[in-house]
Design a protein around this motif. Sequence first.
Motif, PDB file in Angstrom:
ATOM      1  N   ASP A 513       0.826  -1.210   0.000  1.00 41.00           N
ATOM      2  CA  ASP A 513       0.000   0.000   0.000  1.00 41.00           C
ATOM      3  C   ASP A 513       0.860   1.260   0.000  1.00 41.00           C
ATOM      4  O   ASP A 513       0.538   2.246  -0.665  1.00 41.00           O
ATOM      5  N   HIS A 514       1.974   1.204   0.734  1.00 45.70           N
ATOM      6  CA  HIS A 514       2.858   2.370   0.792  1.00 45.70           C
ATOM      7  C   HIS A 514       3.433   2.690  -0.591  1.00 45.70           C
ATOM      8  O   HIS A 514       3.483   3.854  -0.997  1.00 45.70           O
ATOM      9  N   GLN A 515       3.845   1.652  -1.319  1.00 49.00           N
ATOM     10  CA  GLN A 515       4.441   1.886  -2.636  1.00 49.00           C
ATOM     11  C   GLN A 515       3.386   2.327  -3.645  1.00 49.00           C
ATOM     12  O   GLN A 515       3.689   3.097  -4.568  1.00 49.00           O
ATOM     13  N   VAL A 516       2.164   1.866  -3.484  1.00 44.31           N
ATOM     14  CA  VAL A 516       1.088   2.317  -4.367  1.00 44.31           C
ATOM     15  C   VAL A 516       0.859   3.811  -4.195  1.00 44.31           C
ATOM     16  O   VAL A 516       0.733   4.555  -5.183  1.00 44.31           O
ATOM     17  N   GLU A 517       0.834   4.277  -2.956  1.00 44.41           N
ATOM     18  CA  GLU A 517       0.680   5.715  -2.709  1.00 44.41           C
ATOM     19  C   GLU A 517       1.876   6.491  -3.249  1.00 44.41           C
ATOM     20  O   GLU A 517       1.732   7.582  -3.810  1.00 44.41           O
ATOM     21  N   GLU A 518       3.072   5.909  -3.078  1.00 44.21           N
ATOM     22  CA  GLU A 518       4.270   6.578  -3.587  1.00 44.21           C
ATOM     23  C   GLU A 518       4.231   6.673  -5.108  1.00 44.21           C
ATOM     24  O   GLU A 518       4.650   7.688  -5.690  1.00 44.21           O
ATOM     25  N   TYR A 519       3.729   5.623  -5.759  1.00 49.95           N
ATOM     26  CA  TYR A 519       3.624   5.639  -7.220  1.00 49.95           C
ATOM     27  C   TYR A 519       2.704   6.772  -7.685  1.00 49.95           C
ATOM     28  O   TYR A 519       3.027   7.481  -8.651  1.00 49.95           O
ATOM     29  N   ARG A 520       1.603   6.955  -7.000  1.00 46.02           N
ATOM     30  CA  ARG A 520       0.669   8.008  -7.397  1.00 46.02           C
ATOM     31  C   ARG A 520       1.286   9.392  -7.242  1.00 46.02           C
ATOM     32  O   ARG A 520       0.892  10.337  -7.933  1.00 46.02           O
ATOM     33  N   THR A 521       2.234   9.509  -6.335  1.00 49.48           N
ATOM     34  CA  THR A 521       2.951  10.780  -6.194  1.00 49.48           C
ATOM     35  C   THR A 521       4.020  10.929  -7.272  1.00 49.48           C
ATOM     36  O   THR A 521       4.228  12.018  -7.818  1.00 49.48           O
ATOM     37  N   LEU A 522       4.711   9.832  -7.592  1.00 56.05           N
ATOM     38  CA  LEU A 522       5.815   9.880  -8.554  1.00 56.05           C
ATOM     39  C   LEU A 522       5.340  10.274  -9.948  1.00 56.05           C
ATOM     40  O   LEU A 522       6.053  10.983 -10.671  1.00 56.05           O
ATOM     41  N   ILE A 523       4.161   9.817 -10.359  1.00 62.91           N
ATOM     42  CA  ILE A 523       3.709  10.101 -11.728  1.00 62.91           C
ATOM     43  C   ILE A 523       3.363  11.571 -11.918  1.00 62.91           C
ATOM     44  O   ILE A 523       3.215  12.017 -13.060  1.00 62.91           O
ATOM     45  N   MET A 589      -1.454  -7.162 -14.538  1.00 62.35           N
ATOM     46  CA  MET A 589      -1.873  -6.499 -13.299  1.00 62.35           C
ATOM     47  C   MET A 589      -2.022  -4.995 -13.538  1.00 62.35           C
ATOM     48  O   MET A 589      -1.505  -4.480 -14.538  1.00 62.35           O
ATOM     49  N   PRO A 590      -2.734  -4.289 -12.653  1.00 62.34           N
ATOM     50  CA  PRO A 590      -2.848  -2.828 -12.790  1.00 62.34           C
ATOM     51  C   PRO A 590      -1.481  -2.149 -12.688  1.00 62.34           C
ATOM     52  O   PRO A 590      -0.507  -2.730 -12.200  1.00 62.34           O
ATOM     53  N   GLU A 591      -1.423  -0.910 -13.145  1.00 67.36           N
ATOM     54  CA  GLU A 591      -0.128  -0.232 -13.238  1.00 67.36           C
ATOM     55  C   GLU A 591       0.520   0.000 -11.873  1.00 67.36           C
ATOM     56  O   GLU A 591       1.739  -0.025 -11.759  1.00 67.36           O
ATOM     57  N   GLU A 592      -0.279   0.204 -10.813  1.00 62.53           N
ATOM     58  CA  GLU A 592       0.316   0.405  -9.482  1.00 62.53           C
ATOM     59  C   GLU A 592       1.050  -0.847  -9.026  1.00 62.53           C
ATOM     60  O   GLU A 592       2.188  -0.781  -8.538  1.00 62.53           O
ATOM     61  N   GLN A 593       0.412  -2.020  -9.189  1.00 66.17           N
ATOM     62  CA  GLN A 593       1.065  -3.271  -8.804  1.00 66.17           C
ATOM     63  C   GLN A 593       2.217  -3.606  -9.743  1.00 66.17           C
ATOM     64  O   GLN A 593       3.243  -4.150  -9.314  1.00 66.17           O
ATOM     65  N   LEU A 598       8.048  -4.226 -10.650  1.00 70.97           N
ATOM     66  CA  LEU A 598       9.224  -3.762 -11.383  1.00 70.97           C
ATOM     67  C   LEU A 598      10.312  -3.296 -10.423  1.00 70.97           C
ATOM     68  O   LEU A 598      11.497  -3.602 -10.608  1.00 70.97           O
ATOM     69  N   VAL A 599       9.933  -2.574  -9.379  1.00 73.07           N
ATOM     70  CA  VAL A 599      10.918  -2.116  -8.385  1.00 73.07           C
ATOM     71  C   VAL A 599      11.572  -3.311  -7.697  1.00 73.07           C
ATOM     72  O   VAL A 599      12.796  -3.338  -7.488  1.00 73.07           O
ATOM     73  N   LYS A 600      10.780  -4.322  -7.369  1.00 71.34           N
ATOM     74  CA  LYS A 600      11.330  -5.521  -6.729  1.00 71.34           C
ATOM     75  C   LYS A 600      12.329  -6.216  -7.648  1.00 71.34           C
ATOM     76  O   LYS A 600      13.409  -6.645  -7.207  1.00 71.34           O
ATOM     77  N   ILE A 601      12.000  -6.369  -8.919  1.00 70.71           N
ATOM     78  CA  ILE A 601      12.905  -7.042  -9.862  1.00 70.71           C
ATOM     79  C   ILE A 601      14.194  -6.253 -10.013  1.00 70.71           C
ATOM     80  O   ILE A 601      15.294  -6.827 -10.044  1.00 70.71           O
TER      81      ILE A 601
END
Length: 969
Positions: A513-523, A589-593, A598-601
């Motif tokens: 959930d934290h990374q999903v919120e961070e993604y929405r900020t990054l874009i 999967m949706p773009e947030e996931q 991608l970050v994990k890989i």
Amino acid sequence: MDDKGSVGKISVSSDSVSTLNSEDFVLVSRLGDETPSSTNNGCVSLHEEKEDCSEERNVAASHHPVYESSSEGSPSSPIPDEDSVVFSQLTYLGCASVNAPRSEVEALRMMSILRGQCQLPLDVTLSVPGVSEGTVRLLDPNNGTEIANYPIYKILFCVRGHDGTPESDCFAFTESHYNAEIFRIHVFRCQIQEAVSRILYSFATAFRRSAKKAVLSSQQAAPLTPDSDLFTFTVSLEIKEDDGKGTFSAVAKDKDKQSFKLRAGMDKKIVIYVQQTSNKELAIERCFGLLLSPGKNVKNSDMHLLDLESMGKSSDGKSYIITGSWNPNTPQFQAVNEETPKDKFMYMTTAVDLVITEVEEPVRFLLETRVRVCSPNDRLFWPFSKRSYTETFYLKLRQVCQRKERKSPASDTLYEVVSLESETEREKRKTTITLVLSLSVCPDNDEPLLSGSGDVSKECAEKILETWGDLLSKWHMNLSVRPRQLPALVRSGIPEALRGEVWQLLAGCHNNDHQVEEYRTLITKESPQDSAITRDINRTFPAHDYFKDTGGDGQDSLYKICKAYSVYDEEIGYCQGQSFLAAVLLLHMPEEQAFSVLVKIMFDYGLRDLFKQNFEDLHCKFFQLERLMQEYIPDLYNHFLNVGLEAHMYASQWFLTLFTAKFPLYMVFHIIDLLLCEGISVIFNVALALLKTSKDDLIQADFEGALKFFRVPVPKRYRSEENAKKLMELACSMKVSKKLKKFEKEYHTIREQQEQQEAPIERYERENRRLQEANMRLEQENDDLAHELVSSKIALRKDLDNAEEKADALNKELLLTKQKLVDSEDEKRRLEEESAQLKEMCRRELDKSESEIKKNGSIIGEYKQICSQLSERLEKQQTANRGELEKIRVSCEKCSSLFNKEGRVRATVTTAPAGGTEETDEEKEGLKNQLREMELELAQTKLQLVEAECKIQVHTLKPFVSSQDFPVT
């Protein structure tokens, strides 16, 4: 210099092109040449070459037969341009896309790569024009037919290889491609090394020499060329909007997405600039139609005519300008008058029909542009600039007859239209961008497999789904521990319907959930690599329906993920190849996931390490792969040694893109299954399996054949699911993990030995360069941090000032509120006092009313008693009177005549004795008066009774009214 800005200036007109190239073109010379050169890394500008250009060309013509002037002509090869120089004995090595078209370092690097990896070298003849309005042409040396051409105004940079290097006999030039959105470099090799500098001088001459000067210096008309009936036009589109001030201003144009930004509901004007840039001038008589339609590839019947306002030549006589008015509120333009969603755009088609004196039929120029419609209140900021959209058209005409009856001598010749083609259509038809592009025509089976090819079915056996369902239910009970049977199931392939869920669990992204919120900020942030991302998006999975549409949902999501990662990972940023991996994840999967996986890989699986420290880890992977080949496939390893084929020449894309770029999707998905389950070492298993299954074909191939085999037949071989399954089974059966660790230690040992054996000066120089690079990087980071700090301080200062202003306003508001509270409390006390006084007054009035009521009650009682007494007395008196009268009437005959039958005294009375009569009358009169007084007294008593009752009611209602008007709080 900003490359994009330069390219933007190119598309305005041919004059500005010549100016741009004469000012900005850079010629890179080989160190050690006898030609004048500067001391800046072998670069010399055209200003330094100007003095010796004409002399060098004459010397070259007399000493080097490798090229010849086109003015002499040759029956075997056509003459491409006026005053051009033709060079033979050249080999075309290929072309590649570049991000920095004016960078010498990148140009030399690409020259080295293409020279070493050229698969199909092509013998060509090169024609370089003598004027800046000409075109560089590649000709077939056998029959002289044109293979390709590049207008001089599109060539941005020219470079040759350094002396003492294998590239010393090579030269290259960069050009803008696809309307200046992409840049390519073309590399050539000269069989006569000395001719390289002469070719560069010819380029310099073209950029320093104007076509007008060349015409003046010519003594005779130039012979006709094969393109004498090819006329080039530059057509520019400008859209203007009503700015609310009585004038029309040019609308903004997005620099990155090349789209006009329109505002809904605003009256607009369409302005078309038509300019002929080559061949003899054709006379444009008039424009008889300016048309517009939403969309692209529209039918003629869908075009709508605009009202023409003006037409005619520009003040300098170079362009023909057509202006038309456009009311977007009409129903047919409703599609381009509605706001488009954010980051979306649509197409608009504009057509102009021109009547040209020398052409039989009207000529239609068709322009397809991107537009975005925003709110009428939107304002334009810095990412937009007021620029027109420009397209180059090639009009092929054929002479049909001579028109002697025409008045103008320039219009004696009459033409018919053979073809009309735009630059975009020509580029798309002629070539596609690949790392190494051969100009020879290849059969269909030689074309590489497009990325994103292959269909993957979601159907799966029910038993397999049940097995996976049981495993997932157990796994969800304890996500920190993988089930034991998971690796065996993954090796067989994850069912397509479950891949999205299983990939996230394998990567450890189940609680992100934290990374999903961070993604929405990054874009929402800006990326410094935005242009590179935009270019790569259009080349990612073009064979897949989800990603093939420009500006579609797939490309939009892919752009957001790549942009977000480039901002997230500042050290690595965006690298070529990441878009393919992100696209694979987006399909499941949706773009947030997808961003989280991608970050994990990149981080947890070590993919980003391949891009660090000058690709040191990637070179280690190449060494490990070659050592595995030496053990598992020694005969193929020895063959590669003999032909000089190294791992980096064919395996770079395998490691950097994880096989996602060229192979069919069924195989790609299975590889990602294994990667997420077992780690990046799976790439070695798959690579080794590919080499092993292709060993027989590769051993029979030479250097170029092997590279072509890796590029074309190998990916196509696994379009079959059966072949892909067999390959993955072979890959899973190989155990290489322990050997990889051993080979990694061996690689580092060799590297240390090489560094120790290296000369101290060279080692120190290399270390010094590395430290300088690190220092520059740190200085850049320091500058960025300093800039960020200053920006943050300014922002904080502004926020603090705003907070202080807000605090002052709140304090003032608080004081006013307190004062209002004090006033309200005073008013409350005053009202309470008034209420108490009113209550007391009402109580007194009530007591007074009650006493009056009692008094009135006693009066009424007495009155009633008096009335009853009077009534009794009256009745008694009346009874007595009646008895007496009755006696009188009965006893006295004389008196009986005074009474009527009812016993009452008659009105007419006869004269009676005076004495008795008077006495009776007085008594009657007295009784009547007494009766009247009693009636009057009775009426007054009733009146007092009514008034008393009214007062009682008033006093009873007063307390209730007072309590309603003055509530006590």
